[in-house]
Design a protein around this motif. Structure first.
Motif, PDB file in Angstrom:
ATOM      1  N   ALA A 187       0.834  -1.205   0.000  1.00  0.00           N
ATOM      2  CA  ALA A 187       0.000   0.000   0.000  1.00  0.00           C
ATOM      3  C   ALA A 187       0.868   1.254   0.000  1.00  0.00           C
ATOM      4  O   ALA A 187       0.554   2.245  -0.668  1.00  0.00           O
ATOM      5  CB  ALA A 187      -0.928  -0.016   1.214  1.00  0.00           C
ATOM      6  N   ASP A 188       1.985   1.222   0.732  1.00  0.00           N
ATOM      7  CA  ASP A 188       2.886   2.373   0.771  1.00  0.00           C
ATOM      8  C   ASP A 188       3.526   2.634  -0.585  1.00  0.00           C
ATOM      9  O   ASP A 188       3.722   3.782  -0.982  1.00  0.00           O
ATOM     10  CB  ASP A 188       3.975   2.170   1.833  1.00  0.00           C
ATOM     11  CG  ASP A 188       3.457   2.329   3.247  1.00  0.00           C
ATOM     12  OD1 ASP A 188       2.377   2.923   3.414  1.00  0.00           O
ATOM     13  OD2 ASP A 188       4.133   1.870   4.183  1.00  0.00           O
ATOM     14  N   THR A 189       3.867   1.558  -1.301  1.00  0.00           N
ATOM     15  CA  THR A 189       4.449   1.725  -2.633  1.00  0.00           C
ATOM     16  C   THR A 189       3.468   2.418  -3.564  1.00  0.00           C
ATOM     17  O   THR A 189       3.830   3.343  -4.305  1.00  0.00           O
ATOM     18  CB  THR A 189       4.825   0.354  -3.237  1.00  0.00           C
ATOM     19  OG1 THR A 189       5.733  -0.317  -2.370  1.00  0.00           O
ATOM     20  CG2 THR A 189       5.487   0.522  -4.598  1.00  0.00           C
ATOM     21  N   LEU A 190       2.214   1.987  -3.536  1.00  0.00           N
ATOM     22  CA  LEU A 190       1.189   2.617  -4.381  1.00  0.00           C
ATOM     23  C   LEU A 190       1.017   4.075  -4.021  1.00  0.00           C
ATOM     24  O   LEU A 190       0.954   4.942  -4.896  1.00  0.00           O
ATOM     25  CB  LEU A 190      -0.140   1.869  -4.227  1.00  0.00           C
ATOM     26  CG  LEU A 190      -1.322   2.460  -5.009  1.00  0.00           C
ATOM     27  CD1 LEU A 190      -1.034   2.459  -6.503  1.00  0.00           C
ATOM     28  CD2 LEU A 190      -2.601   1.701  -4.696  1.00  0.00           C
ATOM     29  N   ARG A 191       0.976   4.372  -2.717  1.00  0.00           N
ATOM     30  CA  ARG A 191       0.815   5.759  -2.273  1.00  0.00           C
ATOM     31  C   ARG A 191       1.975   6.620  -2.760  1.00  0.00           C
ATOM     32  O   ARG A 191       1.770   7.738  -3.241  1.00  0.00           O
ATOM     33  CB  ARG A 191       0.728   5.798  -0.743  1.00  0.00           C
ATOM     34  CG  ARG A 191       0.421   7.185  -0.173  1.00  0.00           C
ATOM     35  CD  ARG A 191       0.365   7.159   1.342  1.00  0.00           C
ATOM     36  NE  ARG A 191      -0.614   6.199   1.828  1.00  0.00           N
ATOM     37  CZ  ARG A 191      -0.315   5.096   2.483  1.00  0.00           C
ATOM     38  NH1 ARG A 191       0.960   4.788   2.716  1.00  0.00           N
ATOM     39  NH2 ARG A 191      -1.259   4.281   2.904  1.00  0.00           N
ATOM     40  N   ALA A 192       3.180   6.098  -2.661  1.00  0.00           N
ATOM     41  CA  ALA A 192       4.353   6.865  -3.096  1.00  0.00           C
ATOM     42  C   ALA A 192       4.328   7.127  -4.597  1.00  0.00           C
ATOM     43  O   ALA A 192       4.672   8.228  -5.060  1.00  0.00           O
ATOM     44  CB  ALA A 192       5.631   6.127  -2.718  1.00  0.00           C
ATOM     45  N   LEU A 193       3.902   6.157  -5.369  1.00  0.00           N
ATOM     46  CA  LEU A 193       3.840   6.325  -6.819  1.00  0.00           C
ATOM     47  C   LEU A 193       2.813   7.377  -7.222  1.00  0.00           C
ATOM     48  O   LEU A 193       3.052   8.175  -8.134  1.00  0.00           O
ATOM     49  CB  LEU A 193       3.511   4.994  -7.490  1.00  0.00           C
ATOM     50  CG  LEU A 193       4.627   3.936  -7.492  1.00  0.00           C
ATOM     51  CD1 LEU A 193       4.098   2.606  -7.984  1.00  0.00           C
ATOM     52  CD2 LEU A 193       5.799   4.407  -8.351  1.00  0.00           C
ATOM     53  N   LEU A 194       1.684   7.389  -6.536  1.00  0.00           N
ATOM     54  CA  LEU A 194       0.636   8.337  -6.884  1.00  0.00           C
ATOM     55  C   LEU A 194       0.941   9.741  -6.376  1.00  0.00           C
ATOM     56  O   LEU A 194       0.556  10.734  -6.993  1.00  0.00           O
ATOM     57  CB  LEU A 194      -0.712   7.858  -6.333  1.00  0.00           C
ATOM     58  CG  LEU A 194      -1.221   6.539  -6.924  1.00  0.00           C
ATOM     59  CD1 LEU A 194      -2.542   6.148  -6.290  1.00  0.00           C
ATOM     60  CD2 LEU A 194      -1.377   6.647  -8.437  1.00  0.00           C
ATOM     61  N   THR A 195       1.649   9.833  -5.246  1.00  0.00           N
ATOM     62  CA  THR A 195       2.006  11.133  -4.688  1.00  0.00           C
ATOM     63  C   THR A 195       2.836  11.945  -5.668  1.00  0.00           C
ATOM     64  O   THR A 195       2.767  13.178  -5.693  1.00  0.00           O
ATOM     65  CB  THR A 195       2.774  10.951  -3.361  1.00  0.00           C
ATOM     66  OG1 THR A 195       1.904  10.341  -2.407  1.00  0.00           O
ATOM     67  CG2 THR A 195       3.257  12.281  -2.811  1.00  0.00           C
ATOM     68  N   ARG A 196       3.618  11.283  -6.496  1.00  0.00           N
ATOM     69  CA  ARG A 196       4.482  11.972  -7.450  1.00  0.00           C
ATOM     70  C   ARG A 196       3.720  12.496  -8.669  1.00  0.00           C
ATOM     71  O   ARG A 196       4.301  13.186  -9.508  1.00  0.00           O
ATOM     72  CB  ARG A 196       5.578  11.021  -7.937  1.00  0.00           C
ATOM     73  CG  ARG A 196       6.457  10.459  -6.823  1.00  0.00           C
ATOM     74  CD  ARG A 196       7.362   9.371  -7.366  1.00  0.00           C
ATOM     75  NE  ARG A 196       8.070   8.676  -6.297  1.00  0.00           N
ATOM     76  CZ  ARG A 196       8.761   7.549  -6.465  1.00  0.00           C
ATOM     77  NH1 ARG A 196       8.823   7.001  -7.680  1.00  0.00           N
ATOM     78  NH2 ARG A 196       9.369   6.977  -5.455  1.00  0.00           N
ATOM     79  N   ARG A 197       2.439  12.160  -8.783  1.00  0.00           N
ATOM     80  CA  ARG A 197       1.673  12.527  -9.961  1.00  0.00           C
ATOM     81  C   ARG A 197       0.592  13.536  -9.617  1.00  0.00           C
ATOM     82  O   ARG A 197      -0.066  13.434  -8.590  1.00  0.00           O
ATOM     83  CB  ARG A 197       1.067  11.273 -10.599  1.00  0.00           C
ATOM     84  CG  ARG A 197       2.127  10.372 -11.232  1.00  0.00           C
ATOM     85  CD  ARG A 197       1.596   8.969 -11.508  1.00  0.00           C
ATOM     86  NE  ARG A 197       2.513   8.193 -12.342  1.00  0.00           N
ATOM     87  CZ  ARG A 197       3.586   7.568 -11.894  1.00  0.00           C
ATOM     88  NH1 ARG A 197       3.902   7.639 -10.608  1.00  0.00           N
ATOM     89  NH2 ARG A 197       4.365   6.883 -12.707  1.00  0.00           N
ATOM     90  N   ASP A 198       0.397  14.509 -10.495  1.00  0.00           N
ATOM     91  CA  ASP A 198      -0.579  15.562 -10.265  1.00  0.00           C
ATOM     92  C   ASP A 198      -1.980  15.095 -10.634  1.00  0.00           C
ATOM     93  O   ASP A 198      -2.161  14.222 -11.493  1.00  0.00           O
ATOM     94  CB  ASP A 198      -0.237  16.795 -11.104  1.00  0.00           C
ATOM     95  CG  ASP A 198       1.063  17.449 -10.684  1.00  0.00           C
ATOM     96  OD1 ASP A 198       1.391  17.376  -9.481  1.00  0.00           O
ATOM     97  OD2 ASP A 198       1.751  18.028 -11.558  1.00  0.00           O
ATOM     98  N   PRO A 199      -2.997  15.692 -10.002  1.00  0.00           N
ATOM     99  CA  PRO A 199      -4.370  15.425 -10.434  1.00  0.00           C
ATOM    100  C   PRO A 199      -4.519  15.754 -11.922  1.00  0.00           C
ATOM    101  O   PRO A 199      -3.929  16.697 -12.426  1.00  0.00           O
ATOM    102  CB  PRO A 199      -5.188  16.391  -9.569  1.00  0.00           C
ATOM    103  CG  PRO A 199      -4.344  16.619  -8.355  1.00  0.00           C
ATOM    104  CD  PRO A 199      -2.929  16.609  -8.847  1.00  0.00           C
ATOM    105  N   GLY A 200      -5.293  14.944 -12.625  1.00  0.00           N
ATOM    106  CA  GLY A 200      -5.463  15.135 -14.064  1.00  0.00           C
ATOM    107  C   GLY A 200      -4.493  14.326 -14.903  1.00  0.00           C
ATOM    108  O   GLY A 200      -4.640  14.233 -16.127  1.00  0.00           O
ATOM    109  N   THR A 201      -3.493  13.727 -14.259  1.00  0.00           N
ATOM    110  CA  THR A 201      -2.521  12.897 -14.961  1.00  0.00           C
ATOM    111  C   THR A 201      -3.138  11.546 -15.308  1.00  0.00           C
ATOM    112  O   THR A 201      -3.856  10.953 -14.498  1.00  0.00           O
ATOM    113  CB  THR A 201      -1.273  12.667 -14.087  1.00  0.00           C
ATOM    114  OG1 THR A 201      -0.683  13.920 -13.767  1.00  0.00           O
ATOM    115  CG2 THR A 201      -0.248  11.797 -14.805  1.00  0.00           C
ATOM    116  N   SER A 202      -2.848  11.060 -16.508  1.00  0.00           N
ATOM    117  CA  SER A 202      -3.301   9.730 -16.910  1.00  0.00           C
ATOM    118  C   SER A 202      -2.204   8.718 -16.637  1.00  0.00           C
ATOM    119  O   SER A 202      -1.032   8.956 -16.965  1.00  0.00           O
ATOM    120  CB  SER A 202      -3.673   9.713 -18.390  1.00  0.00           C
ATOM    121  OG  SER A 202      -4.824  10.512 -18.620  1.00  0.00           O
TER     122      SER A 202
END
Length: 372
Positions: free
Chosen positions: A332-347
């Motif tokens: 779960a932490d890995t997924l959170r870290a990956l998404l944290t680096r991406r802005d809203p609206g990113t595909s």
């Protein structure tokens, strides 16, 4: 503003062993919602403990009487705000404290005060005026966050010490904050007990643990809701930011503050506008799921936001997210870290195994997530 108007503030039971808890108050918004724990009340339960000795210069005499908190003085309230964060995806709200850094509404607080927030309301206790706030940036590892008040101008700033390195063991200090989430500032006097302390802090369930170092330890009765509030010296200068507390039925009150020069250093990094592994700017991209570990196989979907990106892609509760844009997800932490680096609206392309174990993949557009 009182955060208890929809559901009474319910302190957790007193633990038998010392606990270090984060000092934000959380209350359920909906009576029918799942129980939401009170985060780090001073008499809470959980496994967080002080596990670092730190440095002590001198020592306090035994059996020192610790005054009971009282109302904060007018001087102590200048530049101090109370904070109520709405945690939409948890059906909850949390309450804390903050310090005004600029006349146009920059505010310093603890990251855990706004973690998970989808909306933040801040009240200037000098004027009584409330403002909607946005998260400028956070440093989760340092437990520091910077907010910006919308439409604010001409605010009186908190009086920060130029350098808190002059703090000594035995100095009289006062912690001020939104104790208990009542919306009223109280003052808790005590003395510096130790310097350069290291702790592991956790919420009442032993989750969201964080390792904090270089802290000021005090014996003041600083409690839940005081997070992000000022620790004043005898001259009325802010030398620290109240952050965590440890309490036991058999022990005198113990609380911890981040030295103000350390907090200001993090603020400068956030203000630089450069995002790093430790500095997160604004709000992260959000997949619309809550997850838990799946024994190294990925992040298991435990909850789903109706109409969110994940639900629209066909991800269901019980699915296991295995990769984002080809990068393997192991927890779960890995997924959170990956998404944290991406802005809203990113595909992004998300890969997952459905409840039948079939491998699936889809491109999803991230929405705006809660503060991290």
């Amino acid at each position: 503003m009182n955060v208890t108007d929809t559901d009474p503030y319910r302190p957790a039971a007193v633990g038998r062993h010392p606990v270090v808890g984060l000092l934000a108050v959380s209350a359920a918004l909906l009576a029918a919602a799942a129980t939401v724990g009170v985060l780090g009340v001073a008499d809470g339960v959980g496994p967080g403990v002080v596990d670092g000795v730190g440095s002590v210069t001198g020592s306090l005499p035994g059996n020192v009487a610790v005054p009971r908190p009282g109302a904060a003085s007018a001087r102590q309230q200048v530049g101090i705000v109370t904070i109520v964060s709405t945690l939409k995806y948890q059906n909850a709200r949390s309450a804390g404290t903050g310090m005004i850094l600029s006349a146009d509404g920059e505010v310093l607080t603890n990251n855990h005060v706004v973690r998970g927030a989808t909306a933040v309301l801040v009240t200037d206790e000098t004027t009584g005026r409330s403002y909607r706030a946005t998260v400028v940036g956070t440093a989760p590892g340092a437990d520091v966050a910077v907010l910006r008040l919308r439409g604010a101008h001409g605010l009186r700033r908190a009086t920060l010490a130029d350098d808190a390195r002059g703090v000594r063991v035995g100095d009289t200090v006062t912690g001020v904050g939104n104790a208990g989430g009542t919306g009223r500032l109280t003052a808790a006097e005590g003395r510096v007990a130790a310097l350069d302390r290291s702790i592991t802090a956790a919420d009442e369930n032993g989750q969201d643990t964080e390792r904090l170092t270089g802290l000021i330890e005090v014996n003041a009765r600083i409690v839940s809701g005081d997070s992000g509030g000022p620790l004043y010296d005898e001259a009325g200068r802010i030398v620290g930011m109240d952050t965590a507390a440890s309490a036991s039925r058999d022990a005198s009150p113990t609380a911890y503050a981040i030295p103000i020069e350390d907090a200001r250093g993090v603020v400068r990094r956030i203000e630089s506008g450069v995002e790093t592994a430790s500095i997160h700017l604004g709000y992260p991209g959000f997949l619309g799921v809550s997850t838990k570990n799946a024994n190294g196989r990925g992040a298991a979907v435990a909850g789903l936001l109706e109409g969110g990106p994940a639900a629209a892609a066909g991800i269901t509760t019980g699915s296991i997210v295995t990769a984002v844009d080809g990068t393997r997800v192991t927890s779960a932490d890995t997924l959170r870290a990956l998404l944290t680096r991406r802005d809203p609206g990113t595909s992004v392309r998300v890969s997952w195994n459905d409840v039948r174990g079939r491998a699936r993949s889809a491109v999803v557009t991230l929405t705006t997530g809660p503060a991290d």
